[in-house]
Write a protein that holds these residues in place. Sequence first.
Motif, PDB file in Angstrom:
ATOM      1  N   ALA A 143     -59.700  25.724  -8.944  1.00  0.00           N
ATOM      2  CA  ALA A 143     -59.800  25.935 -10.390  1.00  0.00           C
ATOM      3  C   ALA A 143     -59.017  24.919 -11.196  1.00  0.00           C
ATOM      4  O   ALA A 143     -59.198  24.809 -12.423  1.00  0.00           O
ATOM      5  CB  ALA A 143     -59.305  27.344 -10.733  1.00  0.00           C
ATOM      6  N   LEU A 144     -58.158  24.112 -10.570  1.00  0.00           N
ATOM      7  CA  LEU A 144     -57.364  23.114 -11.296  1.00  0.00           C
ATOM      8  C   LEU A 144     -58.203  21.879 -11.583  1.00  0.00           C
ATOM      9  O   LEU A 144     -59.056  21.479 -10.801  1.00  0.00           O
ATOM     10  CB  LEU A 144     -56.135  22.719 -10.471  1.00  0.00           C
ATOM     11  N   SER A 145     -57.918  21.301 -12.714  1.00  0.00           N
ATOM     12  CA  SER A 145     -58.570  20.035 -13.066  1.00  0.00           C
ATOM     13  C   SER A 145     -57.848  18.886 -12.360  1.00  0.00           C
ATOM     14  O   SER A 145     -56.784  19.070 -11.754  1.00  0.00           O
ATOM     15  CB  SER A 145     -58.540  19.850 -14.581  1.00  0.00           C
ATOM     16  N   GLU A 146     -58.423  17.689 -12.460  1.00  0.00           N
ATOM     17  CA  GLU A 146     -57.792  16.528 -11.820  1.00  0.00           C
ATOM     18  C   GLU A 146     -56.428  16.236 -12.444  1.00  0.00           C
ATOM     19  O   GLU A 146     -55.499  15.820 -11.758  1.00  0.00           O
ATOM     20  CB  GLU A 146     -58.707  15.317 -11.962  1.00  0.00           C
ATOM     21  N   GLU A 147     -56.333  16.458 -13.738  1.00  0.00           N
ATOM     22  CA  GLU A 147     -55.043  16.232 -14.398  1.00  0.00           C
ATOM     23  C   GLU A 147     -53.987  17.216 -13.902  1.00  0.00           C
ATOM     24  O   GLU A 147     -52.828  16.846 -13.651  1.00  0.00           O
ATOM     25  CB  GLU A 147     -55.225  16.385 -15.912  1.00  0.00           C
ATOM     26  N   ASP A 148     -54.413  18.512 -13.728  1.00  0.00           N
ATOM     27  CA  ASP A 148     -53.466  19.527 -13.244  1.00  0.00           C
ATOM     28  C   ASP A 148     -53.085  19.275 -11.784  1.00  0.00           C
ATOM     29  O   ASP A 148     -51.948  19.541 -11.378  1.00  0.00           O
ATOM     30  CB  ASP A 148     -54.066  20.915 -13.393  1.00  0.00           C
ATOM     31  N   LEU A 149     -54.040  18.763 -11.002  1.00  0.00           N
ATOM     32  CA  LEU A 149     -53.723  18.457  -9.600  1.00  0.00           C
ATOM     33  C   LEU A 149     -52.688  17.337  -9.489  1.00  0.00           C
ATOM     34  O   LEU A 149     -51.896  17.300  -8.552  1.00  0.00           O
ATOM     35  CB  LEU A 149     -54.993  18.046  -8.836  1.00  0.00           C
ATOM     36  N   GLY A 150     -52.681  16.448 -10.445  1.00  0.00           N
ATOM     37  CA  GLY A 150     -51.708  15.367 -10.437  1.00  0.00           C
ATOM     38  C   GLY A 150     -50.349  15.784 -10.947  1.00  0.00           C
ATOM     39  O   GLY A 150     -49.365  15.044 -10.773  1.00  0.00           O
ATOM     40  N   SER A 151     -50.276  16.969 -11.548  1.00  0.00           N
ATOM     41  CA  SER A 151     -48.986  17.458 -12.050  1.00  0.00           C
ATOM     42  C   SER A 151     -48.131  17.963 -10.886  1.00  0.00           C
ATOM     43  O   SER A 151     -48.635  18.222  -9.791  1.00  0.00           O
ATOM     44  CB  SER A 151     -49.224  18.586 -13.050  1.00  0.00           C
ATOM     45  N   PRO A 152     -46.819  18.114 -11.127  1.00  0.00           N
ATOM     46  CA  PRO A 152     -45.940  18.623 -10.055  1.00  0.00           C
ATOM     47  C   PRO A 152     -46.369  19.988  -9.524  1.00  0.00           C
ATOM     48  O   PRO A 152     -46.279  20.242  -8.323  1.00  0.00           O
ATOM     49  CB  PRO A 152     -44.582  18.691 -10.727  1.00  0.00           C
ATOM     50  N   VAL A 153     -46.852  20.854 -10.417  1.00  0.00           N
ATOM     51  CA  VAL A 153     -47.282  22.190  -9.966  1.00  0.00           C
ATOM     52  C   VAL A 153     -48.493  22.092  -9.055  1.00  0.00           C
ATOM     53  O   VAL A 153     -48.571  22.711  -7.977  1.00  0.00           O
ATOM     54  CB  VAL A 153     -47.593  23.087 -11.165  1.00  0.00           C
ATOM     55  N   GLY A 154     -49.491  21.289  -9.471  1.00  0.00           N
ATOM     56  CA  GLY A 154     -50.697  21.113  -8.663  1.00  0.00           C
ATOM     57  C   GLY A 154     -50.377  20.472  -7.320  1.00  0.00           C
ATOM     58  O   GLY A 154     -50.920  20.875  -6.268  1.00  0.00           O
ATOM     59  N   GLN A 155     -49.512  19.468  -7.345  1.00  0.00           N
ATOM     60  CA  GLN A 155     -49.142  18.819  -6.084  1.00  0.00           C
ATOM     61  C   GLN A 155     -48.378  19.777  -5.162  1.00  0.00           C
ATOM     62  O   GLN A 155     -48.567  19.762  -3.936  1.00  0.00           O
ATOM     63  CB  GLN A 155     -48.280  17.598  -6.376  1.00  0.00           C
ATOM     64  N   GLY A 156     -47.551  20.621  -5.725  1.00  0.00           N
ATOM     65  CA  GLY A 156     -46.809  21.601  -4.913  1.00  0.00           C
ATOM     66  C   GLY A 156     -47.743  22.626  -4.279  1.00  0.00           C
ATOM     67  O   GLY A 156     -47.584  22.975  -3.096  1.00  0.00           O
ATOM     68  N   MET A 157     -48.721  23.106  -5.086  1.00  0.00           N
ATOM     69  CA  MET A 157     -49.688  24.063  -4.536  1.00  0.00           C
ATOM     70  C   MET A 157     -50.499  23.444  -3.394  1.00  0.00           C
ATOM     71  O   MET A 157     -50.712  24.064  -2.342  1.00  0.00           O
ATOM     72  CB  MET A 157     -50.627  24.544  -5.641  1.00  0.00           C
ATOM     73  N   ASP A 158     -50.926  22.197  -3.604  1.00  0.00           N
ATOM     74  CA  ASP A 158     -51.713  21.520  -2.576  1.00  0.00           C
ATOM     75  C   ASP A 158     -50.879  21.293  -1.307  1.00  0.00           C
ATOM     76  O   ASP A 158     -51.381  21.434  -0.185  1.00  0.00           O
ATOM     77  CB  ASP A 158     -52.227  20.190  -3.133  1.00  0.00           C
ATOM     78  N   LEU A 159     -49.608  20.955  -1.467  1.00  0.00           N
ATOM     79  CA  LEU A 159     -48.739  20.722  -0.318  1.00  0.00           C
ATOM     80  C   LEU A 159     -48.510  22.012   0.473  1.00  0.00           C
ATOM     81  O   LEU A 159     -48.563  22.006   1.721  1.00  0.00           O
ATOM     82  CB  LEU A 159     -47.401  20.168  -0.803  1.00  0.00           C
ATOM     83  N   ILE A 160     -48.266  23.117  -0.235  1.00  0.00           N
ATOM     84  CA  ILE A 160     -48.058  24.403   0.453  1.00  0.00           C
ATOM     85  C   ILE A 160     -49.322  24.825   1.206  1.00  0.00           C
ATOM     86  O   ILE A 160     -49.274  25.311   2.344  1.00  0.00           O
ATOM     87  CB  ILE A 160     -47.637  25.477  -0.555  1.00  0.00           C
ATOM     88  N   TYR A 161     -50.481  24.613   0.558  1.00  0.00           N
ATOM     89  CA  TYR A 161     -51.752  24.983   1.203  1.00  0.00           C
ATOM     90  C   TYR A 161     -51.960  24.188   2.495  1.00  0.00           C
ATOM     91  O   TYR A 161     -52.357  24.744   3.531  1.00  0.00           O
ATOM     92  CB  TYR A 161     -52.903  24.758   0.224  1.00  0.00           C
ATOM     93  N   LYS A 162     -51.685  22.900   2.457  1.00  0.00           N
ATOM     94  CA  LYS A 162     -51.866  22.060   3.649  1.00  0.00           C
ATOM     95  C   LYS A 162     -50.894  22.470   4.764  1.00  0.00           C
ATOM     96  O   LYS A 162     -51.255  22.452   5.939  1.00  0.00           O
ATOM     97  CB  LYS A 162     -51.667  20.600   3.274  1.00  0.00           C
TER      98      LYS A 162
END
Length: 228
Positions: A143-162
């Motif tokens: 549900a995150l946009s590309e801009e949100d994925l580049g933010s610290p929150v988006g990057q943290g969520m992606d890192l935890i998921y991986k």
Amino acid sequence: MEEKKNSDSKAVNEETMEMDSEQAVPAEEETVKEAQETTTQPEDAEQETEKTEQKDSEEKTAEDCGAEPEDKKKKKMFNKKKKDPKDEQIEALNDKYQRLFAEFQNFRNRSEKEKSSMFEIGAKSIIEKILPVVDNFERGIGALSEEDLGSPVGQGMDLIYKQMAKALEEMGVEAIETEGKEFNPELHNAVMQVENDELEENMIARELQKGYTYKGSVIRHSMVAVTK
């Protein structure tokens, strides 16, 4: 008187002759019996000799064939019966030890199987509770946009998921392949049918929820849409 004496002497002579003949008959019979015994004795001796020779030849033939004579078998059986009580006690203890060792091996194998099955059951129950969290991470990242994925929150969520996906993979958890694959009721759960000209009938057109397996066994079936 002389005639009477002659007749009396004649009668006496006749009686004497009859008695002599009666005594002679048994004597002749005894002579015949002795002759028969003397003739039968050699025959009996010959028969005994033949039996002895036959027995010796049979024992020799049995030895040549690898079989043991009856006398030797009886001796062995007698020797077996006269076992030392200590040897019998040692054999009994050895047999008891082998039985106990076999029972212990069976018990250890059963225990290891039970431990393995219990561990797998516990791991499956934990993985089933973690999967909804993984699903929420996937929905949130999607549900995150590309801009949100580049933010610290988006990057943290992606890192935890991986990190979670990698940990599950190391445990033996794998995602079930769906899109473009043929529908398999053992792996997939079809919840709807759709039309798709690019795919043949009974093929998976879309995945609605991921399914997972743990060491080859299904933890959760994939929820999919199948072509008509």
